[in-house]
Write an enzyme that holds these catalytic residues in place. Structure first.
Site, PDB file in Angstrom:
ATOM      1  N   GLN A   1      44.873  10.851  36.355  1.00 51.82           N
ATOM      2  CA  GLN A   1      45.811   9.823  36.795  1.00 51.82           C
ATOM      3  C   GLN A   1      45.432   8.459  36.239  1.00 51.82           C
ATOM      4  O   GLN A   1      46.295   7.677  35.809  1.00 51.82           O
ATOM      5  CB  GLN A   1      45.851   9.785  38.326  1.00 51.82           C
ATOM      6  CG  GLN A   1      47.043   9.042  38.905  1.00 51.82           C
ATOM      7  CD  GLN A   1      48.350   9.801  38.692  1.00 51.82           C
ATOM      8  OE1 GLN A   1      48.345  10.989  38.415  1.00 51.82           O
ATOM      9  NE2 GLN A   1      49.460   9.086  38.799  1.00 51.82           N
TER      10      GLN A   1
ATOM     11  N   GLY B   1      39.389  41.232  46.183  1.00 52.60           N
ATOM     12  CA  GLY B   1      38.761  40.153  45.444  1.00 52.60           C
ATOM     13  C   GLY B   1      37.635  39.543  46.249  1.00 52.60           C
ATOM     14  O   GLY B   1      36.481  39.940  46.161  1.00 52.60           O
TER      15      GLY B   1
ATOM     16  N   SER C   1      34.905  42.384  41.754  1.00 53.16           N
ATOM     17  CA  SER C   1      36.297  42.223  42.181  1.00 53.16           C
ATOM     18  C   SER C   1      37.183  43.372  41.734  1.00 53.16           C
ATOM     19  O   SER C   1      36.984  43.974  40.679  1.00 53.16           O
ATOM     20  CB  SER C   1      36.872  40.910  41.639  1.00 53.16           C
ATOM     21  OG  SER C   1      36.194  39.801  42.186  1.00 53.16           O
TER      22      SER C   1
ATOM     23  N   SER D   1      37.667  29.163  48.326  1.00 51.61           N
ATOM     24  CA  SER D   1      37.332  28.115  49.304  1.00 51.61           C
ATOM     25  C   SER D   1      37.588  28.589  50.730  1.00 51.61           C
ATOM     26  O   SER D   1      36.816  28.282  51.652  1.00 51.61           O
ATOM     27  CB  SER D   1      38.151  26.856  49.010  1.00 51.61           C
ATOM     28  OG  SER D   1      37.728  26.251  47.801  1.00 51.61           O
TER      29      SER D   1
ATOM     30  N   GLU E   1      33.836  33.939  42.836  1.00 50.92           N
ATOM     31  CA  GLU E   1      32.616  34.066  43.653  1.00 50.92           C
ATOM     32  C   GLU E   1      32.851  33.636  45.097  1.00 50.92           C
ATOM     33  O   GLU E   1      31.979  33.072  45.759  1.00 50.92           O
ATOM     34  CB  GLU E   1      31.448  33.295  43.020  1.00 50.92           C
ATOM     35  CG  GLU E   1      31.013  33.890  41.684  1.00 50.92           C
ATOM     36  CD  GLU E   1      29.782  33.232  41.101  1.00 50.92           C
ATOM     37  OE1 GLU E   1      28.861  32.901  41.876  1.00 50.92           O
ATOM     38  OE2 GLU E   1      29.747  33.034  39.878  1.00 50.92           O
TER      39      GLU E   1
ATOM     40  N   TRP F   1      39.425  40.880  36.938  1.00 49.19           N
ATOM     41  CA  TRP F   1      38.878  39.524  36.889  1.00 49.19           C
ATOM     42  C   TRP F   1      37.380  39.557  36.611  1.00 49.19           C
ATOM     43  O   TRP F   1      36.612  38.789  37.190  1.00 49.19           O
ATOM     44  CB  TRP F   1      39.154  38.755  38.196  1.00 49.19           C
ATOM     45  CG  TRP F   1      40.485  38.995  38.806  1.00 49.19           C
ATOM     46  CD1 TRP F   1      40.750  39.510  40.040  1.00 49.19           C
ATOM     47  CD2 TRP F   1      41.761  38.731  38.214  1.00 49.19           C
ATOM     48  NE1 TRP F   1      42.097  39.589  40.253  1.00 49.19           N
ATOM     49  CE2 TRP F   1      42.749  39.117  39.146  1.00 49.19           C
ATOM     50  CE3 TRP F   1      42.173  38.225  36.981  1.00 49.19           C
ATOM     51  CZ2 TRP F   1      44.102  39.010  38.890  1.00 49.19           C
ATOM     52  CZ3 TRP F   1      43.535  38.125  36.725  1.00 49.19           C
ATOM     53  CH2 TRP F   1      44.471  38.499  37.672  1.00 49.19           C
TER      54      TRP F   1
ATOM     55  N   GLY G   1      46.294   8.382  32.467  1.00 46.82           N
ATOM     56  CA  GLY G   1      47.706   8.470  32.111  1.00 46.82           C
ATOM     57  C   GLY G   1      47.998   9.608  31.149  1.00 46.82           C
ATOM     58  O   GLY G   1      47.249  10.594  31.051  1.00 46.82           O
TER      59      GLY G   1
ATOM     60  N   GLY H   1      42.775  44.934  44.577  1.00 50.35           N
ATOM     61  CA  GLY H   1      43.059  44.802  45.998  1.00 50.35           C
ATOM     62  C   GLY H   1      41.882  44.351  46.832  1.00 50.35           C
ATOM     63  O   GLY H   1      41.936  44.373  48.058  1.00 50.35           O
TER      64      GLY H   1
ATOM     65  N   ARG I   1      40.420  -0.632  29.119  1.00 50.20           N
ATOM     66  CA  ARG I   1      41.894  -0.565  29.046  1.00 50.20           C
ATOM     67  C   ARG I   1      42.492  -1.819  29.662  1.00 50.20           C
ATOM     68  O   ARG I   1      42.219  -2.164  30.810  1.00 50.20           O
ATOM     69  CB  ARG I   1      42.386   0.680  29.797  1.00 50.20           C
ATOM     70  CG  ARG I   1      43.917   0.779  29.913  1.00 50.20           C
ATOM     71  CD  ARG I   1      44.561   1.209  28.614  1.00 50.20           C
ATOM     72  NE  ARG I   1      45.899   1.754  28.853  1.00 50.20           N
ATOM     73  CZ  ARG I   1      47.019   1.030  28.912  1.00 50.20           C
ATOM     74  NH1 ARG I   1      46.953  -0.293  28.764  1.00 50.20           N
ATOM     75  NH2 ARG I   1      48.168   1.619  29.125  1.00 50.20           N
TER      76      ARG I   1
END
Length: 376
Positions: free
Chosen positions: A327, A123, A118, A357, A354, A149, A330, A121, A258
């Site tokens: 989530q 990547g 990488s 997505s 690498e 990177w 909590g 300019g 919980r």
């Protein structure tokens, strides 16, 4: 390809790796300095024979190692993967002299490897890289430019560096070079990242290289890079699956014990359905990773497409599962030192490195349309 399931000995090996990661590797990882190469951890990976297995096993074994280590110790998983990524080009494309000089130290964990592709300019667009390899006499070049990177930079002992030897030739004008970390003109700085792994930028100021430093053939370095990434992309997915499974198991235990609204969280349909969705996505991602790795080991024609699919699905799935786990837990999951706080920082980067997505979707679409055009 047949339906996939692990053999009993493979399942037992994965369980053994998870135990080793928790009992022997995690204590060393916890003593490491954030943002720097953890030498004791690397050495222990060498003593356990895991670094050697990078070069003697196939893609499926690599995925099983990365998934199992990631479940219990992401730092150990990353240290193993970075050694493999940096040194696999030497194993696959190096001369006997290059392999004899570098691989024993990599396997022992005393020599630190890095993969330098990488740039600031360029990547994910690897064919657009601009690090210049300017002729400096017969079979000699000077490297001038930047890399960014780069994992294990600036502390690596050697770098697999990709530079442009033929301007304007796109992917066909790139050459892979082996560059020692102490080569004159090479300097680097560490970068402070969200997840504190050893990552840095490299500056090449007329760094000398010769034909003895070339990996493979001149102007054929893109093949070296893509061959390495096709092997390691499914295993990035395995890393993600290991993190997802760890988050899922933590959520199962938490929601079972919980108490809220007069009973355990597991009795709330919205919670139970969320956990079920996490499990389904994790298992689907795992199967796609294993299928891609098996295709690589069998020499299938559609490895680039399968590798891209596996990395895409698994890393996106892990992001979803870890976020859902936070989530469900909590506020406690946001405290520094909590497993999910750690995984939340770790899980973001694999969707970028690498090949992001978006790049994986482009590869998948390109392969699909190529198959359509090839159909009589």
């Amino acid at each position: 390809m047949p339906a996939f399931s692990l053999e009993p000995d493979q399942s037992a090996w994965c369980a053994e790796l998870r135990t080793l990661a928790a009992e022997r590797l995690r204590p060393l990882a916890e003593k490491g300095e954030p943002g720097h190469v953890n030498q004791p951890l690397l050495a222990e990976l060498g003593r356990l024979g895991l670094l050697e297995r990078l070069f003697t096993a196939g893609a499926l074994d690599l995925c099983l190692m990365r998934e199992s280590l990631a479940y219990a110790c992401t730092e150990a998983e990353t240290a193993l993967a970075l050694q493999g990524l940096g040194a696999h080009p030497v194993h696959a494309h190096g001369t006997p002299a290059q392999r004899d000089r570098l691989l024993p130290g990599v396997i022992e964990g005393t020599t630190v490897a890095a993969f330098a592709l990488s740039e600031p300019g360029a990547g994910s667009d690897a064919a657009a890289l601009s690090l210049a390899a300017e002729p400096d006499g017969p079979s000699r070049w000077r490297l001038t430019g930047e890399k960014c990177w780069i994992s294990n930079a600036p502390e690596a002992d050697f770098y697999t560096v990709f530079a442009r030897t033929t301007p304007g030739a796109g992917a066909r004008g790139v050459t892979a070079f082996l560059v020692p970390g102490d080569r004159p003109g090479l300097t680097g700085t560490g970068l402070d990242m969200l997840s504190p792994h050893p990552i840095g930028a490299l500056d090449f100021d007329a760094v000398p290289v010769t034909a003895d430093d070339v990996l493979g053939e001149v102007d054929r370095g893109f093949r070296v890079a893509m061959g390495t990434l096709n092997l390691f992309r499914p295993s990035v997915g395995a890393f993600a699956v290991g993190m997802a499974q760890s988050a899922l198991d933590a959520s199962l235990a938490h929601t079972a014990r919980r108490e809220a609204f007069g009973g355990p969280l597991r009795d709330l349909q919205t919670v139970a359905h969320r956990v079920a969705e996490m499990a389904v996505r994790t298992e689907a991602a795992r199967l796609m990773v294993y299928a891609a790795a098996t295709a690589y080991d069998e020499g299938a024609d559609d490895v680039p497409q399968r590798a891209a699919m596996a990395k895409l699905l698994a890393t996106e799935t892990a992001q979803y599962v870890v976020d859902a786990a936070v989530q469900l837990h909590g506020a406690q999951a946001l405290r520094r030192g909590h497993l999910l706080e750690h995984l939340y920082r770790e899980v973001r980067a694999p969707r970028i490195y690498e090949g992001a997505s978006e790049v994986q979707r482009g590869i998948i679409a390109k392969e699909l349309y190529a198959s359509l055009e090839a159909t009589p």
